[in-house]
Design a protein around this motif. Structure first.
Motif, PDB file in Angstrom:
ATOM      1  N   ARG A   1       0.823  -1.116   0.065  1.00  0.00           N
ATOM      2  CA  ARG A   1      -0.119   0.213  -0.542  1.00  0.00           C
ATOM      3  C   ARG A   1       0.916   1.047  -0.369  1.00  0.00           C
ATOM      4  O   ARG A   1       0.293   2.168  -0.483  1.00  0.00           O
ATOM      5  CB  ARG A   1      -1.093   0.304   1.539  1.00  0.00           C
ATOM      6  N   ALA A   2       1.994   0.762   0.448  1.00  0.00           N
ATOM      7  CA  ALA A   2       2.972   2.732   0.796  1.00  0.00           C
ATOM      8  C   ALA A   2       3.551   2.910  -0.924  1.00  0.00           C
ATOM      9  O   ALA A   2       3.593   3.598  -0.797  1.00  0.00           O
ATOM     10  CB  ALA A   2       4.053   1.903   1.611  1.00  0.00           C
ATOM     11  N   MET A   3       3.818   1.100  -0.959  1.00  0.00           N
ATOM     12  CA  MET A   3       4.227   1.912  -3.155  1.00  0.00           C
ATOM     13  C   MET A   3       3.049   2.362  -3.660  1.00  0.00           C
ATOM     14  O   MET A   3       3.031   3.988  -4.498  1.00  0.00           O
ATOM     15  CB  MET A   3       4.946   0.701  -3.103  1.00  0.00           C
ATOM     16  N   GLN A   4       1.457   1.564  -3.663  1.00  0.00           N
ATOM     17  CA  GLN A   4       0.542   2.145  -4.401  1.00  0.00           C
ATOM     18  C   GLN A   4       0.347   3.707  -3.829  1.00  0.00           C
ATOM     19  O   GLN A   4       0.504   4.961  -4.633  1.00  0.00           O
ATOM     20  CB  GLN A   4      -0.303   1.497  -3.801  1.00  0.00           C
ATOM     21  N   HIS A   5       0.929   4.277  -2.482  1.00  0.00           N
ATOM     22  CA  HIS A   5       0.170   5.510  -2.542  1.00  0.00           C
ATOM     23  C   HIS A   5       1.497   6.407  -2.834  1.00  0.00           C
ATOM     24  O   HIS A   5       1.126   7.481  -3.451  1.00  0.00           O
ATOM     25  CB  HIS A   5       0.393   6.093  -0.914  1.00  0.00           C
TER      26      HIS A   5
ATOM     27  N   TRP B   1       3.844  10.139  -9.127  1.00  0.00           N
ATOM     28  CA  TRP B   1       4.351   8.877 -10.041  1.00  0.00           C
ATOM     29  C   TRP B   1       3.241   9.651 -11.552  1.00  0.00           C
ATOM     30  O   TRP B   1       3.203   9.442 -12.481  1.00  0.00           O
ATOM     31  CB  TRP B   1       4.891   7.872 -10.186  1.00  0.00           C
ATOM     32  N   GLY B   2       1.726   9.663 -10.586  1.00  0.00           N
ATOM     33  CA  GLY B   2       0.681   9.676 -11.108  1.00  0.00           C
ATOM     34  C   GLY B   2       0.090   8.383 -11.673  1.00  0.00           C
ATOM     35  O   GLY B   2      -0.419   8.591 -12.773  1.00  0.00           O
ATOM     36  N   ILE B   3       0.716   6.928 -11.518  1.00  0.00           N
ATOM     37  CA  ILE B   3       0.650   6.035 -11.708  1.00  0.00           C
ATOM     38  C   ILE B   3      -1.091   5.451 -10.679  1.00  0.00           C
ATOM     39  O   ILE B   3      -0.758   5.431  -9.421  1.00  0.00           O
ATOM     40  CB  ILE B   3       1.053   5.284 -11.727  1.00  0.00           C
ATOM     41  N   ASN B   4      -1.592   4.806 -11.909  1.00  0.00           N
ATOM     42  CA  ASN B   4      -2.886   4.349 -10.239  1.00  0.00           C
ATOM     43  C   ASN B   4      -2.493   2.918 -10.334  1.00  0.00           C
ATOM     44  O   ASN B   4      -2.464   1.703 -11.749  1.00  0.00           O
ATOM     45  CB  ASN B   4      -3.842   4.381 -10.939  1.00  0.00           C
ATOM     46  N   ALA B   5      -2.050   2.048  -9.273  1.00  0.00           N
ATOM     47  CA  ALA B   5      -1.005   0.593  -9.059  1.00  0.00           C
ATOM     48  C   ALA B   5      -2.493   0.110  -8.137  1.00  0.00           C
ATOM     49  O   ALA B   5      -3.150   0.542  -7.779  1.00  0.00           O
ATOM     50  CB  ALA B   5      -0.190   0.683  -8.897  1.00  0.00           C
ATOM     51  N   THR B   6      -2.311  -1.282  -8.845  1.00  0.00           N
ATOM     52  CA  THR B   6      -2.979  -1.898  -7.926  1.00  0.00           C
ATOM     53  C   THR B   6      -2.179  -2.559  -6.990  1.00  0.00           C
ATOM     54  O   THR B   6      -1.304  -3.704  -7.390  1.00  0.00           O
ATOM     55  CB  THR B   6      -4.002  -3.354  -8.068  1.00  0.00           C
ATOM     56  N   VAL B   7      -2.526  -3.036  -5.462  1.00  0.00           N
ATOM     57  CA  VAL B   7      -1.631  -3.569  -4.780  1.00  0.00           C
ATOM     58  C   VAL B   7      -2.053  -5.344  -5.107  1.00  0.00           C
ATOM     59  O   VAL B   7      -3.410  -5.902  -5.405  1.00  0.00           O
ATOM     60  CB  VAL B   7      -1.735  -3.374  -3.451  1.00  0.00           C
ATOM     61  N   LEU B   8      -0.978  -6.238  -4.988  1.00  0.00           N
ATOM     62  CA  LEU B   8      -1.296  -7.502  -5.053  1.00  0.00           C
ATOM     63  C   LEU B   8      -0.289  -8.189  -4.395  1.00  0.00           C
ATOM     64  O   LEU B   8       1.732  -7.773  -4.816  1.00  0.00           O
ATOM     65  CB  LEU B   8      -0.403  -8.182  -7.239  1.00  0.00           C
ATOM     66  N   TYR B   9      -0.454  -8.138  -3.354  1.00  0.00           N
ATOM     67  CA  TYR B   9       0.970  -8.566  -1.992  1.00  0.00           C
ATOM     68  C   TYR B   9       1.591  -9.803  -2.735  1.00  0.00           C
ATOM     69  O   TYR B   9       0.822 -11.083  -3.055  1.00  0.00           O
ATOM     70  CB  TYR B   9       0.042  -8.360  -1.095  1.00  0.00           C
ATOM     71  N   ASP B  10       2.898 -10.119  -1.920  1.00  0.00           N
ATOM     72  CA  ASP B  10       3.256 -11.271  -2.591  1.00  0.00           C
ATOM     73  C   ASP B  10       2.547 -12.301  -1.280  1.00  0.00           C
ATOM     74  O   ASP B  10       2.281 -11.794  -0.521  1.00  0.00           O
ATOM     75  CB  ASP B  10       4.911 -11.582  -2.074  1.00  0.00           C
ATOM     76  N   GLN B  11       2.398 -13.684  -1.749  1.00  0.00           N
ATOM     77  CA  GLN B  11       2.374 -14.544  -1.022  1.00  0.00           C
ATOM     78  C   GLN B  11       2.595 -15.762  -1.211  1.00  0.00           C
ATOM     79  O   GLN B  11       2.703 -16.208  -2.435  1.00  0.00           O
ATOM     80  CB  GLN B  11       0.413 -14.714  -1.035  1.00  0.00           C
TER      81      GLN B  11
END
Ligand SMILES: *[C@@H]1O[C@H](CO)[C@@H](O)[C@H](O)[C@H]1NC(C)=O
Ligand SMILES: *[C@@H]1O[C@H](CO)[C@@H](O)[C@H](O)[C@H]1NC(C)=O
Length: 475
Positions: A175-179, A185-195
């Motif tokens: 989430r921190a990177m998404q933020h 950066w103006g980039i809309n990213a979806t969080v995909l956690y490593d599992q």
């Protein structure tokens, strides 16, 4: 998904050491039923599931040769320019010519240069969707070696941002990177956690014993002369048994030894951003502190001390065996350091395990240690995810976003210094193997959640809808 039924997974690195991109490939094949082309460098073996899957095709690019240490320093900046140009051309050739046109390119970032540029061009020329999976920021990694103020870092940053923004879709790891991506950066990213994928799971007693037998030679061979594991086999252990430092097999029955050392696993890439020295110092402190406690209890001489450890309730601190897995530049330096420490109750082994044995080792250990600190402060250590998948509690270096993963005293502990880590080792292993409550309760709470936190579930929920949408928007 799309009309070509193909996806290309692109990593400008060793595919064997890019587990997340291997899992992407597996999910694209298994869960989205696509043909998958992986374009990457060779080096280490990918997981057997990837190698054997009918729909996954691995295309290994020729490697950039290693730079000999004798290479004149003054020409090194030239290499910084020349290397990406060659990589650029090779990668472009593979993406345009060697593989069939895919519906989507999914590329790992970092490295960003020249990867993002090439994939952008290739996706444009082949009318494919362009998806970036942000594991970290390339420019922060480069800044580790060149310094934040370097002009190369600034150029790299610009390219990373400029081309990153052109992607049709983006995934990221926290989430921190998404933020950060959204804000700066103006980039809309979806969080995909490593599992963890399904092969990271607790090992059965038989799997543990078989693994320990396979690596017995490395386990019992010390650095330097002797240590507390190499001379740990007592005389009453007879010939007709199969013995490892942790287990005994008599006939068909396998036992965990009562006096076994605690097994602590850490995996490292032996790079300067992981300060392995913290772990060495903590191990030394544990050794000294336990010795001091034993002295207070009037034991003299090492043999008596050992009996005390085996029999006495009050001061039962186990021997610790640290197994450090991984390859990397600083490995030998630290191996020399380990040799010089005179440890009585702690021993170290370094190993490189196969992709199949590594999960078994995590599933057989008592504690994991993670020394990862993030160059951007925005990514999470995948090795901790794997450890959790195996039900293994973790002590991890504390930094800004680590709490998205490690919940203190629930599945692990955090530390900022070697003495804090030593405190944690003392606390966790007091009374090992029977009465170490914190360790046991952390393991219990990990086990309860093991089946609900898997890569395939996370991918199905977070990545698949995005990839699907991007592909259909693009076609
Ligand atoms: C970001 O992406 C999500 C999911 O694809 C979408 O619902 C949302 O509208 C996007 N936001 C912006 C600002 O583009
Ligand atoms: C492991 O190594 C020790 C010491 O060399 C030896 O005594 C023991 O029999 C070995 N066990 C196995 C299963 O090979």
């Amino acid at each position: 998904m799309g009309n070509r039924n193909r996806a290309a997974v692109v990593v400008l690195g060793d595919i064997g050491r890019s587990p997340r991109m291997q899992y992407h490939a597996l999910s694209l094949a298994r869960q989205a039923f696509l043909e998958v082309d992986i374009v990457a460098y060779g080096g280490s073996e990918p997981h057997i599931c990837v190698l054997e899957h009918q729909s996954i095709h691995i295309h290994k690019m020729p490697q950039w040769p290693a730079i000999p240490p004798s290479f004149p320093k003054i020409l090194r900046p030239l290499l910084l320019i020349f290397k990406p140009i060659v990589q650029f051309l090779v990668l472009l050739w593979y993406l345009l010519v060697k593989i069939p046109a895919p519906d989507a390119f999914i590329v790992q970032n970092p490295p960003s240069v020249p990867t993002l540029v090439v994939v952008k061009w290739a996706s444009w020329l082949r009318h494919s969707a362009f998806i970036v999976d942000w594991h970290n920021f390339g420019y922060t990694l480069l800044a580790l070696s060149l310094g934040r103020s370097s002009r190369f870092v600034a150029i790299y940053h610009w390219i990373e941002k400029h081309y990153g923004k052109m992607a049709h879709g983006s995934l990221c790891v926290t989430r921190a990177m998404q933020h950060e991506l959204a804000q700066n950066w103006g980039i809309n990213a979806t969080v995909l956690y490593d599992q963890p994928p399904e092969f990271f799971r607790p090992s059965s007693l038989e799997e543990k014993h078989n693994l320990f037998c396979r690596i017995n030679n490395s386990l019992t061979r010390p650095y330097g002369s002797r240590d507390c594991i190499s001379n740990g086999l007592a005389e009453h252990e007879k010939i007709d048994q199969t013995i490892t430092p942790f287990t005994t097999q008599v006939g068909a029955d396998i036992f965990l030894k009562q006096n076994r050392p605690a097994l602590i696993v850490s995996s490292t890439s032996w790079t300067p951003d992981e300060d392995f020295g913290i772990l060495l110092e903590a191990a030394l402190m544990y050794d000294r502190r336990v010795a001091a406690l034993l002295k207070e209890s009037d034991s003299t001489g090492d043999e008596l001390v050992w009996d005390e450890i085996r029999g006495g309730k009050q001061f039962s601190y186990p021997r610790l065996l640290f197994i450090i897995t991984g390859k990397g530049p600083e490995k030998e330096k630290y191996e020399q350091k380990i040799k010089k420490l005179s440890l009585k109750r702690v021993a170290f082994r370094t190993m490189w395990l196969s992709a199949e044995d590594y999960p078994l080792l995590l599933g057989s250990a008592d504690l994991g240690v993670c020394l990862h600190t993030s160059s951007s402060g925005l990514d999470l250590p995948m090795k901790v995810v794997d450890m959790f998948g195996c039900g293994l509690p973790v002590c991890a270096v504390s930094y800004s976003c680590i709490k998205e993963l490690v919940e203190v005293e629930k599945n692990g502990l955090l530390f900022s210094s070697s003495s804090e880590l030593a405190d944690e080792l003392m606390m966790l292993f007091k009374g090992f193997p029977e009465s170490c409550d914190t360790l046991k309760s952390m393991r219990r709470s990990l086990m309860e959640r093991i089946s609900s936190t898997r890569w395939s579930t996370e991918w199905e929920e977070c990545a698949k809808p995005l990839i699907h949408k991007v592909i259909s928007d693009n076609s």
